[in-house]
Motif scaffolding. Structure first.
Motif, PDB file in Angstrom:
ATOM      1  N   SER A  66       0.892  -1.116   0.052  1.00 18.34           N
ATOM      2  CA  SER A  66      -0.272   0.059   0.160  1.00 18.34           C
ATOM      3  C   SER A  66       0.913   1.449  -0.305  1.00 18.34           C
ATOM      4  CB  SER A  66      -0.858  -0.076   1.272  1.00 18.34           C
ATOM      5  OG  SER A  66      -1.740  -1.142   1.075  1.00 18.34           O
ATOM      6  N   ALA A  67       2.030   1.391   0.906  1.00 20.17           N
ATOM      7  CA  ALA A  67       2.880   2.393   0.912  1.00 20.17           C
ATOM      8  C   ALA A  67       3.464   2.559  -0.301  1.00 20.17           C
ATOM      9  CB  ALA A  67       3.793   2.126   2.145  1.00 20.17           C
ATOM     10  N   ALA A  68       4.017   1.721  -1.005  1.00 20.60           N
ATOM     11  CA  ALA A  68       4.616   1.708  -2.222  1.00 20.60           C
ATOM     12  C   ALA A  68       3.739   2.214  -3.485  1.00 20.60           C
ATOM     13  CB  ALA A  68       5.153   0.176  -2.683  1.00 20.60           C
ATOM     14  N   LYS A  69       2.474   1.887  -3.435  1.00 19.82           N
ATOM     15  CA  LYS A  69       1.357   2.280  -4.365  1.00 19.82           C
ATOM     16  C   LYS A  69       1.241   3.885  -4.027  1.00 19.82           C
ATOM     17  CE  LYS A  69      -0.911  -1.869  -5.412  1.00 19.82           C
ATOM     18  NZ  LYS A  69      -2.029  -2.743  -5.098  1.00 19.82           N
ATOM     19  N   LEU A  70       1.402   4.051  -2.835  1.00 21.19           N
ATOM     20  CA  LEU A  70       1.191   5.597  -2.604  1.00 21.19           C
ATOM     21  C   LEU A  70       2.420   6.411  -2.959  1.00 21.19           C
ATOM     22  CD1 LEU A  70      -0.523   5.381   1.126  1.00 21.19           C
ATOM     23  CD2 LEU A  70      -1.707   6.454  -1.199  1.00 21.19           C
ATOM     24  N   GLU A  71       3.499   5.868  -2.691  1.00 24.28           N
ATOM     25  CA  GLU A  71       4.723   6.472  -3.181  1.00 24.28           C
ATOM     26  C   GLU A  71       4.922   6.683  -4.758  1.00 24.28           C
ATOM     27  OE1 GLU A  71       7.199   7.768  -1.434  1.00 24.28           O
ATOM     28  OE2 GLU A  71       7.191   6.799   0.440  1.00 24.28           O
ATOM     29  N   ALA A  72       4.444   5.725  -5.448  1.00 19.57           N
ATOM     30  CA  ALA A  72       4.506   5.510  -6.736  1.00 19.57           C
ATOM     31  C   ALA A  72       3.400   6.864  -7.364  1.00 19.57           C
ATOM     32  CB  ALA A  72       3.960   4.191  -7.440  1.00 19.57           C
ATOM     33  N   ILE A  99       2.559  12.477  -9.694  1.00 21.06           N
ATOM     34  CA  ILE A  99       1.833  13.794  -9.650  1.00 21.06           C
ATOM     35  C   ILE A  99       2.801  14.919 -10.415  1.00 21.06           C
ATOM     36  CG2 ILE A  99       1.030  15.465  -8.127  1.00 21.06           C
ATOM     37  CD1 ILE A  99      -0.324  13.167  -6.469  1.00 21.06           C
ATOM     38  N   PRO A 100       4.082  15.026  -9.983  1.00 18.51           N
ATOM     39  CA  PRO A 100       4.802  16.162 -10.808  1.00 18.51           C
ATOM     40  C   PRO A 100       4.764  16.097 -12.251  1.00 18.51           C
ATOM     41  CG  PRO A 100       6.073  15.328  -8.885  1.00 18.51           C
ATOM     42  CD  PRO A 100       4.848  14.423  -9.073  1.00 18.51           C
ATOM     43  N   LYS A 144      -1.991  15.011  -3.180  1.00 21.99           N
ATOM     44  CA  LYS A 144      -0.823  14.860  -2.706  1.00 21.99           C
ATOM     45  C   LYS A 144      -0.848  14.952  -1.221  1.00 21.99           C
ATOM     46  CE  LYS A 144       1.956  17.734  -5.324  1.00 21.99           C
ATOM     47  NZ  LYS A 144       2.742  18.890  -5.468  1.00 21.99           N
ATOM     48  N   ALA A 145      -1.502  15.586  -0.739  1.00 18.31           N
ATOM     49  CA  ALA A 145      -1.688  15.762   0.859  1.00 18.31           C
ATOM     50  C   ALA A 145      -2.209  14.374   1.441  1.00 18.31           C
ATOM     51  CB  ALA A 145      -2.529  17.106   0.892  1.00 18.31           C
ATOM     52  N   ASP A 146      -3.244  13.952   0.731  1.00 19.79           N
ATOM     53  CA  ASP A 146      -3.840  13.020   1.094  1.00 19.79           C
ATOM     54  C   ASP A 146      -2.890  11.628   1.006  1.00 19.79           C
ATOM     55  OD1 ASP A 146      -6.303  11.346   1.683  1.00 19.79           O
ATOM     56  OD2 ASP A 146      -6.266  10.246  -0.380  1.00 19.79           O
ATOM     57  N   CYS A 147      -2.210  11.790   0.005  1.00 24.53           N
ATOM     58  CA  CYS A 147      -1.121  10.376  -0.201  1.00 24.53           C
ATOM     59  C   CYS A 147       0.036  10.528   1.089  1.00 24.53           C
ATOM     60  CB  CYS A 147      -0.302  10.391  -1.311  1.00 24.53           C
ATOM     61  SG  CYS A 147      -1.025  10.025  -2.740  1.00 24.53           S
ATOM     62  N   LYS A 148       0.468  11.694   1.228  1.00 20.87           N
ATOM     63  CA  LYS A 148       1.316  11.851   2.375  1.00 20.87           C
ATOM     64  C   LYS A 148       0.788  11.599   3.898  1.00 20.87           C
ATOM     65  CE  LYS A 148       4.070  15.534   0.288  1.00 20.87           C
ATOM     66  NZ  LYS A 148       4.459  16.907  -0.292  1.00 20.87           N
ATOM     67  N   LYS A 149      -0.387  11.958   3.980  1.00 17.91           N
ATOM     68  CA  LYS A 149      -1.067  11.670   5.198  1.00 17.91           C
ATOM     69  C   LYS A 149      -1.041  10.150   5.581  1.00 17.91           C
ATOM     70  CE  LYS A 149      -5.144  13.046   7.679  1.00 17.91           C
ATOM     71  NZ  LYS A 149      -6.515  13.698   7.494  1.00 17.91           N
ATOM     72  N   LYS A 150      -1.700   9.476   4.265  1.00 19.70           N
ATOM     73  CA  LYS A 150      -1.798   7.955   4.547  1.00 19.70           C
ATOM     74  C   LYS A 150      -0.353   7.324   4.476  1.00 19.70           C
ATOM     75  CE  LYS A 150      -5.907   7.527   1.726  1.00 19.70           C
ATOM     76  NZ  LYS A 150      -6.504   7.257   0.366  1.00 19.70           N
ATOM     77  N   LEU A 151       0.515   7.826   4.025  1.00 16.70           N
ATOM     78  CA  LEU A 151       1.767   7.435   4.140  1.00 16.70           C
ATOM     79  C   LEU A 151       2.662   7.728   5.529  1.00 16.70           C
ATOM     80  CD1 LEU A 151       3.720   8.235   0.875  1.00 16.70           C
ATOM     81  CD2 LEU A 151       3.546   6.249   1.606  1.00 16.70           C
ATOM     82  N   GLU A 152       2.073   8.537   6.079  1.00 10.31           N
ATOM     83  CA  GLU A 152       2.503   8.796   7.795  1.00 10.31           C
ATOM     84  C   GLU A 152       1.921   7.769   8.499  1.00 10.31           C
ATOM     85  OE1 GLU A 152       1.575  12.977   8.864  1.00 10.31           O
ATOM     86  OE2 GLU A 152       3.237  13.639   7.169  1.00 10.31           O
TER      87      GLU A 152
END
Ligand SMILES: [Zn+2]
Length: 237
Positions: free
Chosen positions: A17-23, A28-29, A150-158
């Motif tokens: 899950s974390a790897a998918k969020l990182e990907a 995004i950029p 982006k904010a959502d991904c970062k939050k989930k990753l945290e």
């Protein structure tokens, strides 16, 4: 199912899950750059259309100037004719007046064509302008969406990062070390599991057959690596 398998599966689920969020975060950029590029293309098209309008307007103004100059010359010749007594000079003056008229007529024809061009150029500009406004709206919406994502991904990753140590502790250190090495290997795609089940005698990652010995070992809950791809194997039975 063996205890360590269950613990490692839970950890792997989190890691994938974390790897998918990182990907997703990494992609995004690229999307932002594409959006910027599209908007720039519309901006350029609009600027080009504006330039066309200005160019035609300039042509029309130049023609107007020329016509006014010619009209002035004509009036000048006309006023002189009344003073001319000599027939030859008179004819020459008339010829010059005629030349002025012809030149005025040529410029007026050009002016009519330029007016048509101006109308077309203005229509194109209006279209490009509308497209640019649309593109701006689209880009703004897109940037807002991507920013939120982006904010959502970062939050989930945290959240996942905070949860990981607890799940990792539940896995036997030697197995965890092996799994982590596999997961972080350069040739491994971290968005896909590297700890996979043996299905119908085949590795769940590379789908190649495993030996019956390896299959048996997974049944016993032993740590087995796929001979072909190096995946960590387990049995669902
Ligand atoms: Zn394999």
């Amino acid at each position: 199912m063996v205890e360590w398998v269950e613990a490692l599966l839970k950890l792997q689920e989190l890691d994938v899950s974390a790897a998918k969020l990182e990907a997703r975060l990494a992609a995004i950029p690229v999307q932002e750059a594409e959006t910027r590029k599209m908007y720039q293309a519309e901006t350029d098209a609009c600027a080009a259309a504006k330039k066309s309008v200005q160019e035609v307007e300039l042509t029309i103004r130049k023609l107007e100037g020329e016509i006014n100059t010619l009209k002035g010359q004509k009036e000048n010749f006309q006023s002189k004719t009344s003073l001319i007594k000599n027939n030859d000079e008179y004819r020459a003056a008339l010829l010059q007046i005629e030349q002025c008229d012809r030149a005025i007529s040529v410029d007026e024809d050009k002016q009519i064509i330029a007016m048509d061009e101006l109308e077309t150029a203005k229509k194109i500009l209006a279209e490009k302008d509308a497209k640019l406004k649309e593109a701006q709206k689209h880009a703004e919406g897109m940037f807002a969406d991507l920013e939120a994502e982006k904010a959502d991904c970062k939050k989930k990753l945290e959240t996942l990062a905070a949860k990981r140590p607890e799940l990792a502790t539940a896995v036997e250190p030697a197995i965890l070390k092996r799994y982590d090495r596999l997961r972080t290997a350069r040739n491994n795609n971290p968005t896909k599991p590297c700890f996979v089940s043996v299905d119908d005698g085949c590795c769940g990652r590379c789908h190649l057959s495993v030996t019956s010995q390896e299959a048996n070992d997974t049944l016993k809950g032993k740590v087995v690596l796929c001979n072909s791809c190096g995946a960590l194997l387990y049995s669902t039975k």
